[in-house]
Write a protein that holds these residues in place. Structure first.
Motif, PDB file in Angstrom:
ATOM      1  N   HIS A  74       3.317   7.975  -3.660  1.00  0.00           N
ATOM      2  CA  HIS A  74       2.218   7.102  -4.068  1.00  0.00           C
ATOM      3  C   HIS A  74       2.684   6.062  -5.096  1.00  0.00           C
ATOM      4  CE1 HIS A  74       0.241  10.688  -2.429  1.00  0.00           C
ATOM      5  NE2 HIS A  74      -0.764   9.885  -2.108  1.00  0.00           N
ATOM      6  N   ASP A  75       3.752   6.392  -5.822  1.00  0.00           N
ATOM      7  CA  ASP A  75       4.279   5.442  -6.804  1.00  0.00           C
ATOM      8  C   ASP A  75       5.016   4.278  -6.147  1.00  0.00           C
ATOM      9  OD1 ASP A  75       3.324   7.109  -8.817  1.00  0.00           O
ATOM     10  OD2 ASP A  75       5.241   8.152  -9.053  1.00  0.00           O
ATOM     11  N   PHE A  76       5.252   4.381  -4.837  1.00  0.00           N
ATOM     12  CA  PHE A  76       6.022   3.355  -4.134  1.00  0.00           C
ATOM     13  C   PHE A  76       5.164   2.584  -3.127  1.00  0.00           C
ATOM     14  CE2 PHE A  76       8.894   6.596  -5.638  1.00  0.00           C
ATOM     15  CZ  PHE A  76       9.962   5.878  -6.161  1.00  0.00           C
TER      16      PHE A  76
ATOM     17  N   GLU B 165      -2.650  10.763  -0.103  1.00  0.00           N
ATOM     18  CA  GLU B 165      -3.580  11.832  -0.450  1.00  0.00           C
ATOM     19  C   GLU B 165      -4.500  11.453  -1.603  1.00  0.00           C
ATOM     20  OE1 GLU B 165      -1.284  15.263  -1.364  1.00  0.00           O
ATOM     21  OE2 GLU B 165      -0.454  15.486   0.652  1.00  0.00           O
ATOM     22  N   LYS B 166      -4.032  10.589  -2.482  1.00  0.00           N
ATOM     23  CA  LYS B 166      -4.767  10.300  -3.712  1.00  0.00           C
ATOM     24  C   LYS B 166      -5.938   9.362  -3.452  1.00  0.00           C
ATOM     25  CE  LYS B 166      -0.853  11.081  -6.821  1.00  0.00           C
ATOM     26  NZ  LYS B 166      -0.002  10.523  -7.906  1.00  0.00           N
ATOM     27  N   ASP B 167      -6.898   9.399  -4.370  1.00  0.00           N
ATOM     28  CA  ASP B 167      -8.040   8.498  -4.298  1.00  0.00           C
ATOM     29  C   ASP B 167      -7.587   7.064  -4.555  1.00  0.00           C
ATOM     30  OD1 ASP B 167     -10.529   7.117  -5.763  1.00  0.00           O
ATOM     31  OD2 ASP B 167     -11.241   8.662  -4.387  1.00  0.00           O
ATOM     32  N   GLU B 168      -8.302   6.114  -3.940  1.00  0.00           N
ATOM     33  CA  GLU B 168      -7.919   4.713  -4.075  1.00  0.00           C
ATOM     34  C   GLU B 168      -7.856   4.270  -5.533  1.00  0.00           C
ATOM     35  OE1 GLU B 168      -9.408   0.291  -2.575  1.00  0.00           O
ATOM     36  OE2 GLU B 168     -10.756   2.024  -2.494  1.00  0.00           O
TER      37      GLU B 168
ATOM     38  N   ILE C  13      -4.454   4.455  -7.030  1.00  0.00           N
ATOM     39  CA  ILE C  13      -3.374   3.759  -6.340  1.00  0.00           C
ATOM     40  C   ILE C  13      -3.154   2.376  -6.931  1.00  0.00           C
ATOM     41  CG2 ILE C  13      -2.551   2.918  -4.113  1.00  0.00           C
ATOM     42  CD1 ILE C  13      -2.781   5.954  -4.317  1.00  0.00           C
ATOM     43  N   LYS C  14      -1.896   2.031  -7.174  1.00  0.00           N
ATOM     44  CA  LYS C  14      -1.525   0.701  -7.637  1.00  0.00           C
ATOM     45  C   LYS C  14      -0.814  -0.042  -6.505  1.00  0.00           C
ATOM     46  CE  LYS C  14      -0.816   2.105 -12.458  1.00  0.00           C
ATOM     47  NZ  LYS C  14       0.169   2.179 -13.579  1.00  0.00           N
ATOM     48  N   GLY C  15      -1.106  -1.344  -6.407  1.00  0.00           N
ATOM     49  CA  GLY C  15      -0.342  -2.167  -5.479  1.00  0.00           C
ATOM     50  C   GLY C  15      -0.981  -2.418  -4.141  1.00  0.00           C
ATOM     51  N   LEU C  16      -2.176  -1.875  -3.887  1.00  0.00           N
ATOM     52  CA  LEU C  16      -2.851  -2.178  -2.626  1.00  0.00           C
ATOM     53  C   LEU C  16      -3.265  -3.639  -2.612  1.00  0.00           C
ATOM     54  CD1 LEU C  16      -5.077   0.988  -2.098  1.00  0.00           C
ATOM     55  CD2 LEU C  16      -3.084   0.309  -0.763  1.00  0.00           C
ATOM     56  N   GLN C  17      -3.210  -4.256  -1.445  1.00  0.00           N
ATOM     57  CA  GLN C  17      -3.568  -5.664  -1.323  1.00  0.00           C
ATOM     58  C   GLN C  17      -4.685  -5.840  -0.312  1.00  0.00           C
ATOM     59  OE1 GLN C  17      -0.053  -7.935  -0.382  1.00  0.00           O
ATOM     60  NE2 GLN C  17       1.131  -7.120  -2.114  1.00  0.00           N
TER      61      GLN C  17
ATOM     62  N   PRO D 218      -5.272  -1.705   4.850  1.00  0.00           N
ATOM     63  CA  PRO D 218      -6.128  -0.524   4.714  1.00  0.00           C
ATOM     64  C   PRO D 218      -5.380   0.665   4.115  1.00  0.00           C
ATOM     65  CG  PRO D 218      -5.524  -0.829   7.002  1.00  0.00           C
ATOM     66  CD  PRO D 218      -5.022  -2.038   6.266  1.00  0.00           C
ATOM     67  N   TYR D 219      -6.084   1.408   3.284  1.00  0.00           N
ATOM     68  CA  TYR D 219      -5.565   2.664   2.727  1.00  0.00           C
ATOM     69  C   TYR D 219      -6.389   3.796   3.301  1.00  0.00           C
ATOM     70  CZ  TYR D 219      -4.427   6.400  -0.559  1.00  0.00           C
ATOM     71  OH  TYR D 219      -4.038   7.599  -1.117  1.00  0.00           O
ATOM     72  N   ILE D 220      -5.735   4.685   4.016  1.00  0.00           N
ATOM     73  CA  ILE D 220      -6.406   5.828   4.646  1.00  0.00           C
ATOM     74  C   ILE D 220      -6.061   7.072   3.855  1.00  0.00           C
ATOM     75  CG2 ILE D 220      -6.587   7.222   6.742  1.00  0.00           C
ATOM     76  CD1 ILE D 220      -5.755   4.718   8.316  1.00  0.00           C
ATOM     77  N   GLN D 221      -7.081   7.719   3.320  1.00  0.00           N
ATOM     78  CA  GLN D 221      -6.862   8.927   2.517  1.00  0.00           C
ATOM     79  C   GLN D 221      -6.946  10.157   3.410  1.00  0.00           C
ATOM     80  OE1 GLN D 221      -9.657   9.554  -0.675  1.00  0.00           O
ATOM     81  NE2 GLN D 221      -8.358  11.083  -1.690  1.00  0.00           N
ATOM     82  N   ALA D 222      -5.899  10.968   3.357  1.00  0.00           N
ATOM     83  CA  ALA D 222      -5.827  12.194   4.155  1.00  0.00           C
ATOM     84  C   ALA D 222      -5.750  13.401   3.232  1.00  0.00           C
ATOM     85  CB  ALA D 222      -4.608  12.169   5.073  1.00  0.00           C
TER      86      ALA D 222
END
Length: 506
Positions: free
Chosen positions: A57-59, A74-77, A80-84, A88-92
Motif C-alpha cells: 500500500h505504501d507503493f 485491503e486498506k480503506d481509501e 491510501i496516498k497517491g490515488l489519482q 479506481p481503487y478496489i478494496q478487497a
C-alpha cells in the motif's frame, strides 16, 4: 482483459468490499498485472499486498505514477496516498487472494487447459514430483514441474525462489507451458498465502505429515488443516492419492470419504488400493505393489525405505494417466534422481558423503537408518538449524540423529539475521541435552564439513543435511557456496568425486 472480469471474480468469492471511486470499470482494460510497483507499466492492474518486510500500500502512488489503470488493496481509501482521479481503487478483504484470482482470470484459467497435479506433505514432495515426471516423460507425456529445486517447462529449467511460486508467477508459467501435464509441489505456506488459490487440480497427492513449520502454523492440527485445504480444490472429476502409513494419511482418507471426495490409498496395509509389500530395502530396493488383484514388481535405483514410499505414491498417481503398469514400472527403474536428495559422493578413502535436504526428525531418521541397514561402519552426521525458523523441532532432530549416528557435528545453517553467538549457544545446549555425548559443535559449516572429511575412514557414511543443493546465505571460511562445492574443494582431484544417483529424504 477488462477490469470487470476481476471485479466479478472478487465478488463471486465474497472478498470484494467496495469500489471507492465511482467509475465505469467496464471501460477499463488491463494490459498487465503486478504486485511489484517497480514493474508496473501503462494500463496495468496493481495489487497492493501487506508483506512481511514491505507494505504494498505504501507503493500505490509509485504504481499509479508508472501508469497503473486500477489498484486493488485491503486498506480503506482514507489510508491510501497517491490515488489519482480516474484510477479506481478496489478494496478487497484479502489482497493475496485477490491477486491469485486476478492472475487466474488474466491468464485465462490455465489450469483448465492442462492436467494439473499437486503434491503436498511434509517430506517427499520433491522426489515424488521428480519420480512422477520421469514416469510420464518416459511414457511420452510432456510435463512441466514447478518446485523446490527448479521450475521446468517446455524443456527449459528456470531458477526457483520458493517451493511454490507466488500466484502471479505461477499462473504466468502455467499459461506459458505447452506441456500436457503440470506438476506442482504445494507447500503449506503456499496454501495459507493463497499462492494456489483459484487453481483446480486433476490429481492431488499427500505424502505424510510430521513436525515442521509449527512456528508458522502453531500446532500439528492447524498444519494438517492447511494441507487438507488442497483437496477442496480438486476438479469435479479430480482424485486424491493418499499415502496412509501415518495416522494423518489414514485420517485424510477417512475425511475425504465422508465428504464424497474420491481418494485412492497407497501404503503397507492390504486395505489400501495400492498395497505396498515384499519390500527389500537394499541399496537398489525392490518391492511389489498390488492393485486390482494384480501384482507389479518394481525395482528402484535409489536407496531408502522413504524412497520406496515416494515411488509407490508416484506409481499410484501415474496409474491415473497411464494404463500400462509395466510402462510405469519401467519409468521408476530408469529414474535419474534429484540433486541434493541422498546425493552421494565418494571420498578417496572409500567413505561415502551424502548430501540431503533432510530437515525434520523423520527425514533424518530415514536417511541415517538407511545407511545403518546398508552396512555403514560408522555414521557421522553434519547439520544445523536455520535462524528464525521452527525451534520446537530442534531437540527432536538432535535426538533422532543421536539414535542412529556414531558422531554428530552441529554447525550453522542460514542464520537469517540471528546473532551468531545466540545460535552457537543454542547448539551447545542442544548438544549437551540431546546428543548423548556423541556430538561436537563446529560453527563454521565448511569447517565442520572439512573436519568430517579429514577424519573419514573406509566404510563411513557421512551425511550433510539441511540444505541439499541450496547455496549458502551465510559466508563461511572456505570459498564454497554450497555443501557440494565444499566437498569438491576438499578433494585434491575434483573430478574424482563422481555423483551417484540421488533421491529425496521422505
Amino acid at each position: 482483459m477488462r477490469l470487470r472480469n476481476v471485479w466479478n471474480a472478487l465478488r463471486n468469492r465474497n472478498i470484494l468490499l467496495r469500489q471507492t471511486i465511482d467509475i465505469d470499470i467496464d471501460a477499463i482494460t488491463m494490459s498487465g498485472l503486478e504486485s511489484n510497483s517497480s514493474k508496473v507499466e501503462e494500463g496495468f492492474l496493481f495489487v497492493a499486498i501487506s508483506g512481511y518486510k514491505h507494505d504494498g500500500h505504501d507503493f500505490i502512488e509509485d504504481a499509479v505514477n508508472r501508469g497503473a489503470a486500477a489498484v486493488i488493496g485491503e486498506k480503506d481509501e482514507a489510508e491510501i496516498k497517491g490515488l489519482q482521479e480516474g484510477v479506481p481503487y478496489i478494496q478487497a478483504a484479502n489482497s493475496r487472494e485477490a491477486l491469485a484470482l486476478a492472475a487466474s482470470r488474466f491468464y485465462e484459467r490455465p489450469d483448465r487447459k492442462r492436467t494439473i497435479i499437486g503434491i503436498t506433505g511434509t517430506n517427499g514432495k520433491t522426489t515424488t514430483s521428480f519420480l512422477l515426471r520421469d514416469i510420464l516423460e518416459q511414457a511420452g507425456i510432456s510435463c512441466s514441474l514447478f518446485g523446490t529445486i527448479a521450475n521446468f517447462l517446455n524443456g527449459e529449467e528456470r531458477k526457483a525462489a520458493n517451493t511454490t511460486p507466488d500466484a502471479l508467477q505461477l499462473n504466468r508459467m502455467m499459461a506459458e507451458s505447452n506441456d500436457e501435464v503440470i506438476i506442482l509441489e504445494v507447500s503449506s505456506h503456499a496454501i495459507e498465502q493463497y499462492r494456489v488459490e483459484g487453481i483446480q487440480f486433476d490429481i492431488a497427492l499427500f505424502t505424510n505429515l510430521s513436525k515442521e513449520h509449527l512456528d508458522y502454523h502453531g500446532s500439528m492440527e492447524e498444519y494438517f488443516s492447511v494441507k487438507r485445504k488442497l483437496f477442496n480444490q480438486l476438479k469435479p472429476d479430480g482424485k486424491a492419492i493418499i499415502f496412509t502409513d501415518t495416522d494423518w494419511g489414514k485420517r485424510l482418507v477417512q475425511e475425504l470419504g465422508d465428504e464424497g471426495i474420491p481418494a485412492v490409498s497407497a501404503g503397507r496395509g492390504e486395505e489400501n488400493d495400492f498395497w505396498l509389500k515384499n519390500i527389500q530395502a537394499d541399496e537398489e530396493p525392490v518391492f511389489t505393489l498390488r492393485h486390482d488383484e494384480n501384482d507389479y514388481m518394481v525395482s528402484l535405483p535409489i536407496p531408502g525405505i522413504h524412497n520406496v514410499y515416494n515411488a509407490a505414491l508416484a506409481f499410484a498417481a501415474a496409474k491415473e494417466l497411464i494404463a500400462d503398469s509395466s510402462t510405469i514400472a519401467s519409468g521408476l527403474e530408469g529414474f535419474k534422481g534429484v540433486p541434493g536428495r541422498f546425493e552421494m559422493l565418494r571420498h578417496p578413502c572409500g567413505a561415502r558423503f551424502i548430501i540431503d535436504y533432510a530437515h525434520t526428525a523423520d527425514a533424518v531418521q530415514y536417511c541415517l537408518s538407511t545407511a545403518r541397514r546398508l552396512g555403514a561402519k560408522r555414521i557421522i552426521h553434519v547439520f544445523g538449524f536455520r535462524g528464525n525458523r521452527d525451534t520446537g523441532k530442534r531437540g527432536t532432530m538432535v535426538a533422532s540423529s543421536a539414535k542412529y549416528s556414531d558422531q554428530l557435528i552441529l554447525t550453522f545453517d542460514d542464520l537469517n539475521g540471528i546473532d551468531p553467538a545466540e545460535m552457537e549457544a543454542e547448539l551447545h545446549t542442544l548438544n549437551n541435552q540431546e546428543s548423548g555425548g556423541k556430538g561436537i559443535v563446529i560453527c563454521d559449516r565448511t569447517s565442520a564439513i572439512k573436519h568430517a572429511w579429514d577424519h573419514a575412514r573406509e566404510g563411513d557414511w557421512i551425511f550433510i543435511t539441511g540444505k541439499g543443493p541450496e547455496t549458502y546465505k551465510t559466508p563461511f571460511f572456505m570459498p564454497a557456496d554450497s555443501d557440494k562445492a565444499a566437498l569438491q574443494l576438499l578433494n585434491k582431484e575434483h573430478d574424482s568425486i563422481k555423483p551417484a544417483k540421488t533421491a529425496d529424504s521422505y
